[in-house]
Design a protein around this motif. Structure first.
Motif, PDB file in Angstrom:
ATOM      1  N   ARG A 172       1.147  -1.252  -0.198  1.00  0.00           N
ATOM      2  CA  ARG A 172       0.128  -0.285  -0.069  1.00  0.00           C
ATOM      3  C   ARG A 172       0.778   1.039   0.194  1.00  0.00           C
ATOM      4  NH1 ARG A 172      -3.487   2.367   5.367  1.00  0.00           N
ATOM      5  NH2 ARG A 172      -3.354   4.235   4.588  1.00  0.00           N
ATOM      6  N   ALA A 173       1.928   1.503   0.677  1.00  0.00           N
ATOM      7  CA  ALA A 173       2.761   2.283   1.229  1.00  0.00           C
ATOM      8  C   ALA A 173       3.289   2.561  -1.005  1.00  0.00           C
ATOM      9  CB  ALA A 173       3.853   2.095   1.848  1.00  0.00           C
ATOM     10  N   ASP A 174       4.122   1.505  -1.356  1.00  0.00           N
ATOM     11  CA  ASP A 174       4.270   1.821  -2.524  1.00  0.00           C
ATOM     12  C   ASP A 174       3.808   2.364  -3.554  1.00  0.00           C
ATOM     13  OD1 ASP A 174       6.638   1.105  -4.106  1.00  0.00           O
ATOM     14  OD2 ASP A 174       5.169  -0.245  -5.134  1.00  0.00           O
ATOM     15  N   ILE A 175       1.962   1.708  -3.235  1.00  0.00           N
ATOM     16  CA  ILE A 175       1.066   2.298  -4.458  1.00  0.00           C
ATOM     17  C   ILE A 175       0.880   3.881  -4.351  1.00  0.00           C
ATOM     18  CG2 ILE A 175      -1.183   2.279  -5.456  1.00  0.00           C
ATOM     19  CD1 ILE A 175       1.333   0.085  -6.177  1.00  0.00           C
ATOM     20  N   LEU A 176       1.042   3.329  -2.730  1.00  0.00           N
ATOM     21  CA  LEU A 176       0.639   5.557  -2.453  1.00  0.00           C
ATOM     22  C   LEU A 176       1.702   6.561  -3.198  1.00  0.00           C
ATOM     23  CD1 LEU A 176      -0.717   5.023   1.019  1.00  0.00           C
ATOM     24  CD2 LEU A 176      -2.205   6.565  -0.635  1.00  0.00           C
ATOM     25  N   ALA A 177       3.096   5.592  -3.265  1.00  0.00           N
ATOM     26  CA  ALA A 177       4.234   6.153  -3.541  1.00  0.00           C
ATOM     27  C   ALA A 177       4.134   6.509  -5.122  1.00  0.00           C
ATOM     28  CB  ALA A 177       4.782   6.247  -2.634  1.00  0.00           C
ATOM     29  N   LEU A 178       3.769   6.272  -5.574  1.00  0.00           N
ATOM     30  CA  LEU A 178       3.736   5.752  -7.241  1.00  0.00           C
ATOM     31  C   LEU A 178       2.522   6.838  -8.240  1.00  0.00           C
ATOM     32  CD1 LEU A 178       3.861   4.552 -10.173  1.00  0.00           C
ATOM     33  CD2 LEU A 178       2.647   2.665  -9.047  1.00  0.00           C
ATOM     34  N   ILE A 179       1.515   6.444  -6.889  1.00  0.00           N
ATOM     35  CA  ILE A 179       0.384   7.797  -7.223  1.00  0.00           C
ATOM     36  C   ILE A 179       0.860   9.352  -7.330  1.00  0.00           C
ATOM     37  CG2 ILE A 179      -1.805   8.388  -6.868  1.00  0.00           C
ATOM     38  CD1 ILE A 179      -2.537   5.777  -5.964  1.00  0.00           C
ATOM     39  N   THR A 180       1.399   9.198  -6.166  1.00  0.00           N
ATOM     40  CA  THR A 180       1.585  10.563  -5.935  1.00  0.00           C
ATOM     41  C   THR A 180       2.869  11.023  -7.074  1.00  0.00           C
ATOM     42  OG1 THR A 180       1.729  10.206  -3.415  1.00  0.00           O
ATOM     43  CG2 THR A 180       3.555  11.977  -4.065  1.00  0.00           C
ATOM     44  N   GLU A 181       4.427   9.633  -7.638  1.00  0.00           N
ATOM     45  CA  GLU A 181       4.783  10.085  -8.706  1.00  0.00           C
ATOM     46  C   GLU A 181       4.209  11.167  -9.393  1.00  0.00           C
ATOM     47  OE1 GLU A 181       7.439   7.231  -9.301  1.00  0.00           O
ATOM     48  OE2 GLU A 181       7.773   6.942  -7.195  1.00  0.00           O
ATOM     49  N   LEU A 182       2.944  10.419 -10.601  1.00  0.00           N
ATOM     50  CA  LEU A 182       2.411   9.963 -11.297  1.00  0.00           C
ATOM     51  C   LEU A 182       1.766  11.389 -11.017  1.00  0.00           C
ATOM     52  CD1 LEU A 182       0.378   6.470 -11.400  1.00  0.00           C
ATOM     53  CD2 LEU A 182       2.395   7.149 -13.327  1.00  0.00           C
ATOM     54  N   LYS A 183       1.144  12.070  -9.960  1.00  0.00           N
ATOM     55  CA  LYS A 183       0.594  12.455  -9.692  1.00  0.00           C
ATOM     56  C   LYS A 183       1.692  14.415  -9.425  1.00  0.00           C
ATOM     57  CE  LYS A 183      -2.102  14.994  -5.706  1.00  0.00           C
ATOM     58  NZ  LYS A 183      -3.674  16.061  -6.260  1.00  0.00           N
ATOM     59  N   CYS A 184       2.725  14.667  -9.449  1.00  0.00           N
ATOM     60  CA  CYS A 184       3.916  15.189  -9.950  1.00  0.00           C
ATOM     61  C   CYS A 184       3.871  15.242 -11.819  1.00  0.00           C
ATOM     62  CB  CYS A 184       4.926  14.600  -8.863  1.00  0.00           C
ATOM     63  SG  CYS A 184       4.435  15.007  -7.258  1.00  0.00           S
ATOM     64  N   GLN A 185       4.368  14.061 -11.819  1.00  0.00           N
ATOM     65  CA  GLN A 185       3.824  14.475 -13.088  1.00  0.00           C
ATOM     66  C   GLN A 185       3.108  15.017 -14.020  1.00  0.00           C
ATOM     67  OE1 GLN A 185       4.412  10.064 -14.736  1.00  0.00           O
ATOM     68  NE2 GLN A 185       6.629   9.717 -13.402  1.00  0.00           N
ATOM     69  N   GLY A 186       1.875  15.408 -13.089  1.00  0.00           N
ATOM     70  CA  GLY A 186       1.349  15.922 -14.159  1.00  0.00           C
ATOM     71  C   GLY A 186      -0.156  15.581 -14.660  1.00  0.00           C
ATOM     72  N   ARG A 187      -0.315  13.952 -14.046  1.00  0.00           N
ATOM     73  CA  ARG A 187      -1.682  13.022 -14.481  1.00  0.00           C
ATOM     74  C   ARG A 187      -2.531  13.397 -13.953  1.00  0.00           C
ATOM     75  NH1 ARG A 187       1.168   8.277 -16.933  1.00  0.00           N
ATOM     76  NH2 ARG A 187       3.076   8.597 -17.205  1.00  0.00           N
ATOM     77  N   THR A 188      -3.294  13.418 -15.009  1.00  0.00           N
ATOM     78  CA  THR A 188      -5.471  13.300 -14.269  1.00  0.00           C
ATOM     79  C   THR A 188      -5.790  12.100 -13.824  1.00  0.00           C
ATOM     80  OG1 THR A 188      -5.547  15.004 -16.146  1.00  0.00           O
ATOM     81  CG2 THR A 188      -7.462  14.218 -14.979  1.00  0.00           C
ATOM     82  N   ILE A 189      -6.141  11.884 -13.003  1.00  0.00           N
ATOM     83  CA  ILE A 189      -6.209  11.519 -12.067  1.00  0.00           C
ATOM     84  C   ILE A 189      -7.909  10.846 -11.608  1.00  0.00           C
ATOM     85  CG2 ILE A 189      -5.982   9.351 -10.199  1.00  0.00           C
ATOM     86  CD1 ILE A 189      -3.330  10.123 -10.326  1.00  0.00           C
ATOM     87  N   LEU A 190      -8.834   9.705 -11.706  1.00  0.00           N
ATOM     88  CA  LEU A 190     -10.058  10.145 -11.035  1.00  0.00           C
ATOM     89  C   LEU A 190      -9.415   8.395  -9.865  1.00  0.00           C
ATOM     90  CD1 LEU A 190     -12.620  10.401 -10.399  1.00  0.00           C
ATOM     91  CD2 LEU A 190     -13.584   8.732 -11.991  1.00  0.00           C
ATOM     92  N   PHE A 191      -9.978   8.794  -8.797  1.00  0.00           N
ATOM     93  CA  PHE A 191      -9.852   7.153  -7.756  1.00  0.00           C
ATOM     94  C   PHE A 191     -10.948   7.272  -7.003  1.00  0.00           C
ATOM     95  CE2 PHE A 191      -6.907   9.273  -5.370  1.00  0.00           C
ATOM     96  CZ  PHE A 191      -6.888   8.807  -3.811  1.00  0.00           C
ATOM     97  N   CYS A 192     -11.155   5.761  -6.508  1.00  0.00           N
ATOM     98  CA  CYS A 192     -12.303   5.576  -5.967  1.00  0.00           C
ATOM     99  C   CYS A 192     -11.773   5.295  -4.598  1.00  0.00           C
ATOM    100  CB  CYS A 192     -13.057   4.477  -6.424  1.00  0.00           C
ATOM    101  SG  CYS A 192     -14.670   3.896  -5.622  1.00  0.00           S
ATOM    102  N   SER A 193     -11.600   4.955  -3.400  1.00  0.00           N
ATOM    103  CA  SER A 193     -11.282   4.222  -2.351  1.00  0.00           C
ATOM    104  C   SER A 193     -12.324   4.229  -1.300  1.00  0.00           C
ATOM    105  CB  SER A 193      -9.990   4.777  -2.040  1.00  0.00           C
ATOM    106  OG  SER A 193      -9.263   4.017  -1.170  1.00  0.00           O
ATOM    107  N   HIS A 194     -12.321   3.256   0.040  1.00  0.00           N
ATOM    108  CA  HIS A 194     -12.744   3.239   0.848  1.00  0.00           C
ATOM    109  C   HIS A 194     -12.235   3.715   1.676  1.00  0.00           C
ATOM    110  CE1 HIS A 194     -15.553   0.458  -0.602  1.00  0.00           C
ATOM    111  NE2 HIS A 194     -16.788   1.575  -0.361  1.00  0.00           N
ATOM    112  N   ILE A 195     -10.392   3.565   1.563  1.00  0.00           N
ATOM    113  CA  ILE A 195      -9.400   4.132   2.939  1.00  0.00           C
ATOM    114  C   ILE A 195      -9.108   5.624   2.673  1.00  0.00           C
ATOM    115  CG2 ILE A 195      -6.780   3.943   3.655  1.00  0.00           C
ATOM    116  CD1 ILE A 195      -6.769   1.333   1.637  1.00  0.00           C
ATOM    117  N   LEU A 196      -9.881   6.591   3.408  1.00  0.00           N
ATOM    118  CA  LEU A 196      -9.965   7.949   3.582  1.00  0.00           C
ATOM    119  C   LEU A 196      -8.666   9.061   3.495  1.00  0.00           C
ATOM    120  CD1 LEU A 196     -13.393   7.898   5.279  1.00  0.00           C
ATOM    121  CD2 LEU A 196     -13.643   8.104   3.037  1.00  0.00           C
ATOM    122  N   GLU A 197      -7.920   8.257   4.986  1.00  0.00           N
ATOM    123  CA  GLU A 197      -7.074   8.571   4.948  1.00  0.00           C
ATOM    124  C   GLU A 197      -6.219   8.776   3.623  1.00  0.00           C
ATOM    125  OE1 GLU A 197      -8.326   6.503   8.428  1.00  0.00           O
ATOM    126  OE2 GLU A 197      -8.328   6.260   6.487  1.00  0.00           O
TER     127      GLU A 197
END
Length: 247
Positions: A172-197
């Motif tokens: 989970r920590a690795d995927i959080l880091a990956l999504i953060t990397e993608l976000k910093c690259q300017g990717r457009t992201i829509l995601f659905c999650s039950h993990i509110l944090e």
């Protein structure tokens, strides 16, 4: 990148279930380079919204635009990276087989597919397991394989349905880091999650659905402030309880 304009969807009656309305006049938008979190309890309408975007189902009313076109347009699928909530791979195939198939579907050249496959399998910790049948992957490995497939064609838009599903704390920590990397690259992201944090950490804005209706759209901290709560999670719980009590 995404425009939902007063979209409604009702599922017809079936043998084992009554007819029910999944979405009622939902409107929202997602701009280029933005990250939007779609949240709500089970049955809120999140999965229906994603199915509509992917053209798995069609709306009863309203209109949807994605990447400047209709979801019906097959050409836009090559510009989207989609991560389903549950992996559903043919058990005898390897992740390399799935990546080759995805590359062909996206009109990628053979060398381009090979280069991108190695890049993402190494990044997601699956390179050494690339020739193993997917049936022998753990749930977490299958989720990471899904990520590699979603990212193979360097999509403009990522649609992620429960991206942390099946992952242990390290994964989970690795995927959080990956999504953060993608976000910093300017990717457009829509995601659905039950993990509110996770939602609070990653998104620019959040869209809260409850029983098929939009009950909040805005920045996470704004929801906490609106409800007079110290955190986004507390604000979300307060809002849902308030709406449920007033129903």
């Amino acid at each position: 990148m995404i425009i939902f304009d007063t979209v409604s969807k009702t599922y017809a009656k079936e043998l084992t279930s009554a007819a029910h309305t999944a979405l009622t006049a939902i409107s929202f938008s997602l701009s280029r380079g933005e990250t939007l979190g779609l949240i709500g309890a089970n049955g809120a309408g999140k999965s229906t919204a994603i199915k509509l975007l992917m053209d798995f189902i069609r709306p009863d009313a309203g209109s949807i635009s994605i990447l400047g076109s209709s979801p019906k347009n097959p050409e836009i699928r090559r510009r989207i990276g989609y991560l389903p909530e549950t992996a559903n791979f043919p058990s005898n195939l390897t992740v390399l087989d799935m990546l080759r198939f995805t590359g062909r579907a996206c009109d990628m050249g053979q060398q381009e597919v090979c280069t991108a496959s190695e890049k993402w399998l190494r990044r997601l910790g699956l390179w050494e397991a690339r020739k193993r049948p997917l049936r022998n992957y753990s749930k977490g490995m299958q989720q990471r394989a899904n990520f590699a497939i979603a990212l193979l064609n360097e999509p403009e838009l990522l649609i992620l349905d429960e991206p942390m599903s099946g992952l242990d704390p390290i994964g989970r920590a690795d995927i959080l880091a990956l999504i953060t990397e993608l976000k910093c690259q300017g990717r457009t992201i829509l995601f659905c999650s039950h993990i509110l944090e996770d939602v609070d950490r990653l998104v620019d804005r959040v869209l809260v659905l409850h029983q098929g209706q939009k009950i909040f759209e805005g920045q996470p901290h704004s929801l906490a402030e609106q409800q007079g709560c110290p955190t986004f999670v507390d604000g979300y719980l307060s809002l849902v309880n308030e709406v449920s009590n007033n129903a």
